[in-house]
Design a protein around this motif. Structure first.
Motif, PDB file in Angstrom:
ATOM      1  N   THR A   2       0.854  -1.194   0.000  1.00  0.00           N
ATOM      2  CA  THR A   2       0.000   0.000   0.000  1.00  0.00           C
ATOM      3  C   THR A   2       0.890   1.244   0.000  1.00  0.00           C
ATOM      4  O   THR A   2       2.075   1.173   0.257  1.00  0.00           O
ATOM      5  N   SER A   3       0.283   2.387  -0.277  1.00  0.00           N
ATOM      6  CA  SER A   3       1.105   3.567  -0.511  1.00  0.00           C
ATOM      7  C   SER A   3       1.631   4.223   0.775  1.00  0.00           C
ATOM      8  O   SER A   3       2.717   4.779   0.777  1.00  0.00           O
ATOM      9  N   ASP A   4       0.854   4.183   1.862  1.00  0.00           N
ATOM     10  CA  ASP A   4       1.331   4.928   3.037  1.00  0.00           C
ATOM     11  C   ASP A   4       2.333   4.124   3.861  1.00  0.00           C
ATOM     12  O   ASP A   4       2.014   3.071   4.382  1.00  0.00           O
ATOM     13  N   PRO A   5       3.569   4.664   3.969  1.00  0.00           N
ATOM     14  CA  PRO A   5       4.599   3.942   4.698  1.00  0.00           C
ATOM     15  C   PRO A   5       4.482   4.138   6.203  1.00  0.00           C
ATOM     16  O   PRO A   5       3.631   4.905   6.674  1.00  0.00           O
ATOM     17  N   ARG A   6       5.299   3.430   6.956  1.00  0.00           N
ATOM     18  CA  ARG A   6       5.295   3.528   8.416  1.00  0.00           C
ATOM     19  C   ARG A   6       6.727   3.666   8.924  1.00  0.00           C
ATOM     20  O   ARG A   6       7.609   2.911   8.516  1.00  0.00           O
ATOM     21  N   TYR A   7       6.925   4.620   9.841  1.00  0.00           N
ATOM     22  CA  TYR A   7       8.236   4.791  10.478  1.00  0.00           C
ATOM     23  C   TYR A   7       8.016   4.647  11.977  1.00  0.00           C
ATOM     24  O   TYR A   7       7.271   5.415  12.579  1.00  0.00           O
ATOM     25  N   ILE A   8       8.646   3.649  12.558  1.00  0.00           N
ATOM     26  CA  ILE A   8       8.384   3.293  13.956  1.00  0.00           C
ATOM     27  C   ILE A   8       9.675   3.415  14.757  1.00  0.00           C
ATOM     28  O   ILE A   8      10.713   2.884  14.343  1.00  0.00           O
ATOM     29  N   THR A   9       9.603   4.125  15.886  1.00  0.00           N
ATOM     30  CA  THR A   9      10.820   4.347  16.673  1.00  0.00           C
ATOM     31  C   THR A   9      10.614   4.004  18.140  1.00  0.00           C
ATOM     32  O   THR A   9       9.516   4.131  18.670  1.00  0.00           O
ATOM     33  N   THR A  10      11.700   3.586  18.796  1.00  0.00           N
ATOM     34  CA  THR A  10      11.724   3.470  20.266  1.00  0.00           C
ATOM     35  C   THR A  10      12.482   4.693  20.791  1.00  0.00           C
ATOM     36  O   THR A  10      13.116   5.403  20.007  1.00  0.00           O
ATOM     37  N   PRO A  11      12.467   4.924  22.119  1.00  0.00           N
ATOM     38  CA  PRO A  11      13.387   5.938  22.637  1.00  0.00           C
ATOM     39  C   PRO A  11      14.821   5.454  22.387  1.00  0.00           C
ATOM     40  O   PRO A  11      15.058   4.262  22.227  1.00  0.00           O
ATOM     41  N   LEU A  12      15.751   6.388  22.352  1.00  0.00           N
ATOM     42  CA  LEU A  12      17.162   5.982  22.346  1.00  0.00           C
ATOM     43  C   LEU A  12      17.568   5.838  23.802  1.00  0.00           C
ATOM     44  O   LEU A  12      17.473   6.780  24.580  1.00  0.00           O
ATOM     45  N   TYR A  13      18.019   4.660  24.184  1.00  0.00           N
ATOM     46  CA  TYR A  13      18.264   4.376  25.598  1.00  0.00           C
ATOM     47  C   TYR A  13      19.586   4.978  26.057  1.00  0.00           C
ATOM     48  O   TYR A  13      20.573   4.943  25.327  1.00  0.00           O
ATOM     49  N   TYR A  14      19.578   5.487  27.291  1.00  0.00           N
ATOM     50  CA  TYR A  14      20.817   5.983  27.899  1.00  0.00           C
ATOM     51  C   TYR A  14      21.745   4.805  28.125  1.00  0.00           C
ATOM     52  O   TYR A  14      21.303   3.748  28.614  1.00  0.00           O
ATOM     53  N   LEU A 257       8.466   8.891   4.584  1.00  0.00           N
ATOM     54  CA  LEU A 257       8.475   8.093   5.813  1.00  0.00           C
ATOM     55  C   LEU A 257       8.359   8.996   7.035  1.00  0.00           C
ATOM     56  O   LEU A 257       7.647   8.689   7.988  1.00  0.00           O
ATOM     57  N   TRP A 258       9.076  10.121   7.011  1.00  0.00           N
ATOM     58  CA  TRP A 258       9.037  11.015   8.171  1.00  0.00           C
ATOM     59  C   TRP A 258       7.596  11.467   8.456  1.00  0.00           C
ATOM     60  O   TRP A 258       7.160  11.557   9.615  1.00  0.00           O
ATOM     61  N   ALA A 259       6.847  11.724   7.404  1.00  0.00           N
ATOM     62  CA  ALA A 259       5.466  12.203   7.581  1.00  0.00           C
ATOM     63  C   ALA A 259       4.602  11.176   8.300  1.00  0.00           C
ATOM     64  O   ALA A 259       3.520  11.499   8.790  1.00  0.00           O
ATOM     65  N   GLU A 260       5.071   9.924   8.386  1.00  0.00           N
ATOM     66  CA  GLU A 260       4.281   8.853   9.014  1.00  0.00           C
ATOM     67  C   GLU A 260       4.954   8.324  10.278  1.00  0.00           C
ATOM     68  O   GLU A 260       4.763   7.170  10.649  1.00  0.00           O
ATOM     69  N   ALA A 261       5.739   9.171  10.942  1.00  0.00           N
ATOM     70  CA  ALA A 261       6.493   8.707  12.114  1.00  0.00           C
ATOM     71  C   ALA A 261       5.581   8.398  13.293  1.00  0.00           C
ATOM     72  O   ALA A 261       4.700   9.184  13.632  1.00  0.00           O
ATOM     73  N   THR A 262       5.794   7.236  13.896  1.00  0.00           N
ATOM     74  CA  THR A 262       5.133   6.876  15.156  1.00  0.00           C
ATOM     75  C   THR A 262       6.219   6.629  16.187  1.00  0.00           C
ATOM     76  O   THR A 262       7.049   5.733  16.013  1.00  0.00           O
ATOM     77  N   PHE A 289       5.434  14.558  14.204  1.00  0.00           N
ATOM     78  CA  PHE A 289       5.154  13.109  14.127  1.00  0.00           C
ATOM     79  C   PHE A 289       3.658  12.825  14.005  1.00  0.00           C
ATOM     80  O   PHE A 289       2.827  13.593  14.460  1.00  0.00           O
ATOM     81  N   ARG A 290       3.329  11.654  13.454  1.00  0.00           N
ATOM     82  CA  ARG A 290       1.936  11.250  13.282  1.00  0.00           C
ATOM     83  C   ARG A 290       1.344  10.755  14.600  1.00  0.00           C
ATOM     84  O   ARG A 290       0.203  11.060  14.927  1.00  0.00           O
ATOM     85  N   HIS A 291       2.132   9.960  15.336  1.00  0.00           N
ATOM     86  CA  HIS A 291       1.636   9.433  16.613  1.00  0.00           C
ATOM     87  C   HIS A 291       2.729   9.421  17.671  1.00  0.00           C
ATOM     88  O   HIS A 291       3.902   9.161  17.355  1.00  0.00           O
TER      89      HIS A 291
END
Ligand code: ME8
Length: 521
Positions: A2-14, A257-262, A289-291
């Motif tokens: 499908t056309s809408d991509p997904r960018y998924i991130t965790t926190p960057l851990y100390y 991808l950035w436009a779909e950041a969660t 971010f999106r979410h």
């Protein structure tokens, strides 16, 4: 695809702590959701990594007699190795000490300075060393202590660089009011609106090198390093090739991808993500971010699991003992997303035994053992199926849609409850139709084929739907159902029927039963 991509991130851990179950929770969730989105046909990138600058790391490194970079590198490797050992598959492992990140942060600072978004001023305020930030007068508790660290403020008078965050208050309020589904669950949006009801102050974004050396030097004043949060947050677009330059001058940046950041975060870092970060994005001209998905804490003995409290559970050892599928399943099934959850060995083992070993595991082995012993190890003909078979498959075939709806809304525990209800419906159907009795009577072979064939079709659906949560087990189940490899089928194949006459694989023992371990000392 499908056309809408997904960018998924965790926190960057100390990197001042080793990975524990709390970190694993965020990473497992993001890994699961990435798998789910990929299976649903979205182009998906999943980023995790480590946050390596700042006073805490500098101090810890000194204690261990190492340079900050040596120390940070050794601990960053522990995080990377832990996720690898657990079979998690981030596309990007981002470190804030990597050269591209240092360049990006400096370019972003220069850009904001050139545009008049940054100024220099002396300030006297109440600083919390644990938080590494000035807290406003409202942010100390009734006894005057930092509510997170229970420590008194240090009054600091310092000349520093400031980002004009306060100027974005109205824009930020308008943004959240017109996009109320950005922060999930909604209770955290209320908390953020609560912060924004107070005047929003400017953000101190520098630390003098006389006090802190371990940071990214300001490009316009080498007597200062960058405040660690201003540095670390920029990792998110950095992982997609953003270079910190003005809009239109970042040729490698994957803006789609950035436009779909969660972002997946814990509630401890809500303010930095829901207030600082979007104002930085607005100032840089990037979409917000999106979410922002916010989890509660994993507690142990009712306290937040953390290294300093010494109440941690070690996720790699735990996955080696119980399997990553089990850990993933437990955390998503047991914890309503957004809330806190106490970790207890008894609840953990009982859940695994009830829903994995005695649930999908037992259903698989009892259905397939009969198929192998009494039906020649082949998918039986479907012609003899009646109303009971149609009713069971109707329920199971409704699962993909409802499961996806709950998953997309962040109600993972409800999605997995529905999965469990389908397994139970299959178990009831087995009890009602007694295939073990049918198998003893040669005149009932056709009826036995109808019963076992229906269960095989149901197991296929279950294996496709639960793959993101139980990738190892469901892959093995599909091989037992006759697939050549455990490869993940597209979501759209969830309601396919297994081809008649096709060969089944070996009967697997998917999920063992466990004993409740003695609590580690
Ligand atoms: O805050 N229960 O890093 P951090 C649930 N470097 N989640 C937990 C947890 C627990 N007991 N303990 C930790 C930082 N977490 C910054 C982030 S992002 C640009 C910079 C998870 O190592 C939770 O997701 O303290 C929390 O937000 C994150 O680890 C914080 O990790």
């Amino acid at each position: 695809m499908t056309s809408d991509p997904r960018y998924i991130t965790t926190p960057l851990y100390y990197v001042n702590a080793k990975p524990h179950l709390g970190h694993a929770y965020a990473t497992l969730l993001a890994d699961t959701v990435s798998r789910f989105e990929r299976q649903r046909g979205h182009r998906t990138r999943f980023l995790t990594g480590t946050d390596e600058h700042g006073e805490k790391i500098q101090t810890k490194a000194k204690e261990e007699g190492k340079s900050p970079l040596e120390f940070a590198t050794a601990n960053a490797k522990l995080f990377e190795a832990a996720w690898q050992a657990m079979g998690l598959t981030p596309d990007i492992f981002y470190r804030t000490t990597q050269a591209s990140h240092v360049k990006l942060v400096q370019a972003a600072l220069q850009q904001l300075k050139d545009r008049g978004e940054i100024y220099f001023a002396e300030y006297e305020g109440k600083y919390c060393v644990g938080c590494e930030r000035f807290r406003t007068d409202q942010e100390w508790d009734a006894e005057g202590l930092c509510p997170d660290h229970r420590t008194p403020p240090v009054v600091r008078k310092e000349a520093n660089y400031w980002f004009k965050m306060g100027a974005y208050q109205q824009r930020l309020l308008d943004f959240y009011r017109s996009n109320p589904d950005v922060i999930r669950p909604a209770s955290y949006l209320n908390e953020v609106l609560g912060f924004l009801a107070q005047p929003l102050e400017d953000l101190c974004i520098s630390r003098p090198t006389t006090r802190l050396e371990w940071g990214i030097p300001l490009p316009f004043d080498d007597k200062y390093v960058t405040y660690v949060w201003f540095d670390a947050l920029l990792n998110y677009p950095g992982g997609l090739g953003y270079e910190g330059k003005p809009v239109g001058q970042n040729p490698g940046f994957d803006e789609k991808l950035w436009a779909e950041a969660t972002h997946f975060i814990g509630k401890d870092i809500l303010k930095t993500h829901a207030i600082y970060w979007p104002t930085m994005l607005m100032a840089l001209g990037l979409p917000v971010f999106r979410h922002l998905n916010v989890s509660g804490y994993i507690l142990m003995n009712s306290l937040k699991m953390s290294k300093s409290l010494g109440n941690i559970v070690e996720p790699v050892t735990m996955s080696e003992t119980f399997g990553v599928d089990s850990l993933r399943f437990f955390l998503l099934r047991e914890v309503p997303y957004g809330g806190d959850a106490n970790f207890a060995w008894e609840a953990f083992v009982n859940r695994l035994n009830a829903e994995l070993a005695n649930g999908i595991g037992n259903l698989t082995s009892r259905s397939l053992t009969i198929a192998v012993k009494s039906l020649g190890g082949k998918v039986p003909a479907k012609a003899a199926r009646g109303d009971a078979e149609a009713a069971l498959l109707k329920q199971v075939h409704a699962l993909p849609e409802s499961f996806a709806k709950e998953f997309e809304a962040g109600r993972y525990h409800i999605a997995l409850t529905q999965f469990g209800e389908c397994v139970r419906a299959c178990d009831l159907y087995v009890n009602d139709n007694k295939p073990w009795a049918l198998a003893k009577d040669p005149a009932q072979t056709e009826r036995l084929g109808a019963v076992i064939g229906t269960l095989i079709d149901a197991l296929w659906t279950l294996s496709v739907v639960a793959d993101s949560v139980l990738p190892n087990g469901m892959g093995r189940l599909r091989v037992a159902l006759g697939e050549a490899s455990p490869e993940v089928p597209a979501w759209s194949r969830a309601t396919e029927l297994r081809p008649e006459g096709s060969a089944l694989g070996e009967v697997p023992r998917l999920f063992p039963r466990f004993e409740i371990p003695k609590e580690p000392a």
